[in-house]
Scaffold this active site. Structure first.
Site, short mmCIF file in Angstrom:
data_model
loop_
_atom_site.label_atom_id
_atom_site.label_comp_id
_atom_site.label_asym_id
_atom_site.label_seq_id
_atom_site.Cartn_x
_atom_site.Cartn_y
_atom_site.Cartn_z
N GLU A 168 0.83 -1.21 0.00
CA GLU A 168 0.00 0.00 0.00
C GLU A 168 0.87 1.27 0.00
O GLU A 168 0.42 2.33 -0.38
CB GLU A 168 -0.93 0.01 1.21
CG GLU A 168 -2.05 -1.02 1.14
CD GLU A 168 -3.20 -0.59 0.24
OE1 GLU A 168 -3.46 0.61 0.13
OE2 GLU A 168 -3.83 -1.48 -0.36
N LYS A 187 2.36 3.40 7.59
CA LYS A 187 3.30 2.30 7.30
C LYS A 187 4.59 2.84 6.69
O LYS A 187 5.68 2.34 6.95
CB LYS A 187 2.65 1.29 6.35
CG LYS A 187 1.69 0.33 7.02
CD LYS A 187 2.41 -0.71 7.87
CE LYS A 187 1.48 -1.79 8.38
NZ LYS A 187 2.12 -2.73 9.31
P1 NAP Z 1 -4.62 -8.38 11.08
O1 NAP Z 1 -5.25 -9.74 10.92
O2 NAP Z 1 -5.50 -7.19 11.06
O3 NAP Z 1 -3.80 -8.40 12.43
C1 NAP Z 1 -3.34 -7.24 13.04
C2 NAP Z 1 -3.22 -7.49 14.53
O4 NAP Z 1 -2.76 -6.28 15.15
C3 NAP Z 1 -4.54 -7.86 15.19
O5 NAP Z 1 -4.35 -8.99 16.01
C4 NAP Z 1 -4.88 -6.63 16.04
O6 NAP Z 1 -5.51 -6.95 17.25
C5 NAP Z 1 -3.48 -6.11 16.36
N1 NAP Z 1 -3.52 -4.74 16.79
C6 NAP Z 1 -4.18 -3.69 16.22
N2 NAP Z 1 -3.98 -2.58 16.92
C7 NAP Z 1 -3.18 -2.90 17.98
C8 NAP Z 1 -2.64 -2.18 19.05
N3 NAP Z 1 -2.88 -0.88 19.22
N4 NAP Z 1 -1.85 -2.84 19.94
C9 NAP Z 1 -1.61 -4.15 19.80
N5 NAP Z 1 -2.11 -4.90 18.79
C10 NAP Z 1 -2.89 -4.27 17.90
O7 NAP Z 1 -3.51 -8.13 9.98
P2 NAP Z 1 -2.64 -9.21 9.16
O8 NAP Z 1 -3.31 -9.44 7.86
O9 NAP Z 1 -2.31 -10.35 10.03
O10 NAP Z 1 -1.35 -8.37 8.85
C11 NAP Z 1 -0.22 -8.40 9.71
C12 NAP Z 1 0.60 -7.15 9.48
O11 NAP Z 1 1.04 -7.10 8.12
C13 NAP Z 1 -0.14 -5.84 9.71
O12 NAP Z 1 0.76 -4.90 10.22
C14 NAP Z 1 -0.60 -5.44 8.32
O13 NAP Z 1 -0.81 -4.05 8.24
C15 NAP Z 1 0.59 -5.91 7.50
N6 NAP Z 1 0.30 -6.26 6.12
C16 NAP Z 1 -0.73 -7.10 5.83
C17 NAP Z 1 -0.97 -7.42 4.50
C18 NAP Z 1 -2.08 -8.36 4.14
O14 NAP Z 1 -2.42 -8.43 2.95
N7 NAP Z 1 -2.61 -9.14 5.05
C19 NAP Z 1 -0.14 -6.89 3.49
C20 NAP Z 1 0.93 -6.08 3.84
C21 NAP Z 1 1.15 -5.77 5.16
P3 NAP Z 1 -7.08 -6.70 17.50
O15 NAP Z 1 -7.71 -8.02 17.20
O16 NAP Z 1 -7.13 -6.32 18.93
O17 NAP Z 1 -7.53 -5.61 16.59
#
Ligand code: NAP
Length: 338
Positions: A128, A154
């Site tokens: 992104e 990010k």
């Molecule tokens: P996800 O399922 O949304 O997981 C993010 C986690 O972060 C959730 O467990 C959330 O907990 C936790 N979180 C949010 N705010 C927080 C806070 N203030 N303190 C502590 N924990 C917090 O995302 P994902 O798909 O696994 O992605 C993992 C990482 O890779 C993220 O940083 C995302 O931005 C990045 N990313 C993802 C993609 C993709 O396509 N999936 C691509 C590029 C980068 P809650 O349940 O409490 O909200």
């Protein structure tokens, strides 16, 4: 017997956190993670491994909670995956985005440097950041041009990671994975791919109750219709379990770096919907509508990644093709929403 390696994961209960936990437990690691406490005590995607891991309750906006966990667990590897991860959702909480996803990441880098200076750190960067890109496909040299608050946050975290890595007096090992979209049955319900797979399951199984709500509080499926945003939006979609392996591989290198992780293929939202409805023998055109509510104020893409550096240096390649990914997601939701 040699001591087990220790990995600490922020965002452990999210999609990637849970797959990475399984991957590292299989490799013989001791795994701990930071997660936010919630009133109902939900464990998200890590219920099934709860007894094998250590959980620290905390928040990325609280450097104290990060420090307490690091002092106690003393990890060899730190994976910073916690984030407010929805690009569309970030428009309605711009400040929260920068505080959690941007400044929160800096808290992790700084506390890790102070408490476990030899630990290798992984930062979850994102495609992104390329936003409205100046070239297709995008690689590690493509300029960033973010188009939403999530991506701006990010980019801040990414640039702080690079600065810490390049510090000539006291460099820190922080590798950034610039990951393109990756999906799975554990993907959050408000991401377009999961919305589609859940909707297909609910429609096929004729579900009337227990249909998950979308980001504006309405059931994802109403009157047998699924509302989506821009059907022509193009993304590079991979399978999350393939991508967590890349995160680990980056931390097995001798030096820190940035790596694009992607399939190199792009598909439209329309193609995803078409494939998904095809899995259950339905025609997507009968069920899908475009609704401006779900179109972001500023357009992103086309996003397509060139992961040749990861292939050359890490030996990483995606294993799961687009059609297989769609099939995995739809079949999982058919069982879940039966
Ligand atoms: P996800 O399922 O949304 O997981 C993010 C986690 O972060 C959730 O467990 C959330 O907990 C936790 N979180 C949010 N705010 C927080 C806070 N203030 N303190 C502590 N924990 C917090 O995302 P994902 O798909 O696994 O992605 C993992 C990482 O890779 C993220 O940083 C995302 O931005 C990045 N990313 C993802 C993609 C993709 O396509 N999936 C691509 C590029 C980068 P809650 O349940 O409490 O909200």
């Amino acid at each position: 017997m040699a001591n087990k390696k220790r990995a600490f994961i922020t965002g452990i209960s999210g999609q990637d956190g849970s797959y990475l936990t399984e991957f590292l437990l299989d490799k013989g690691y001791e795994v701990a993670g930071l997660m936010r406490r919630n009133a109902v005590g939900e464990l998200g995607n890590i219920k099934h491994v709860r007894d094998e891991i250590k959980i620290y309750y905390g928040d990325l906006t609280s450097p104290e909670s990060i420090a307490l966990a690091l002092v106690d667990f003393k990890p060899d590897e730190v994976y910073n995956l916690a984030s407010m991860s929805s690009p569309l959702g970030s428009f309605s909480d711009k400040l929260g985005s920068i505080l959690i996803t941007g400044v929160g990441a800096l808290h992790v880098f700084e506390r890790a440097k102070q408490i476990v200076p030899d630990a290798k750190v992984y930062q979850a960067s994102t495609s992104e950041m390329f936003g409205a890109p100046s070239q297709v496909p995008q690689n590690e040299g493509t300029p960033f041009n973010p188009t939403n608050p999530y991506a701006v946050a990010k980019e801040y975290a990414h640039r702080m990671a690079v600065i810490s890595r390049k510090d000539s007096k006291d460099p820190q090992f922080i590798s950034c994975g610039i990951l393109f979209n990756h999906e799975s049955p554990r993907r959050g319900i408000n991401f377009v791919t999961r919305k589609i797979s859940v909707a297909v399951a609910c429609i096929k199984n004729k579900k009337k109750e227990g249909i998950p709500l979308n980001e504006i509080g309405e059931p994802i499926v109403q009157n047998n219709k699924l509302k989506l945003g821009d059907l022509e939006a193009k993304r590079d979609w991979g399978y999350a379990p393939d991508y967590v392996e890349a995160m680990w591989l980056m931390l097995q290198e001798d030096s820190a770096d940035d790596f694009v992780i992607a399939t190199g293929e792009t598909h439209t939202v329309k193609e995803f919907a078409e494939e998904a409805f095809k899995v259950v023998g339905l025609d997507w055109k009968d069920y899908v509508e475009s609704d401006p509510h779900f179109v972001p104020p500023v357009q992103t893409g086309p996003l397509m990644g060139d992961a040749s550096k990861a292939k050359k240096i890490l030996g990483w390649e995606p294993k799961t093709k687009f059609k297989k990914l769609v099939e995995i997601m739809v079949n999982a939701d058919l069982a879940k929403f039966s």
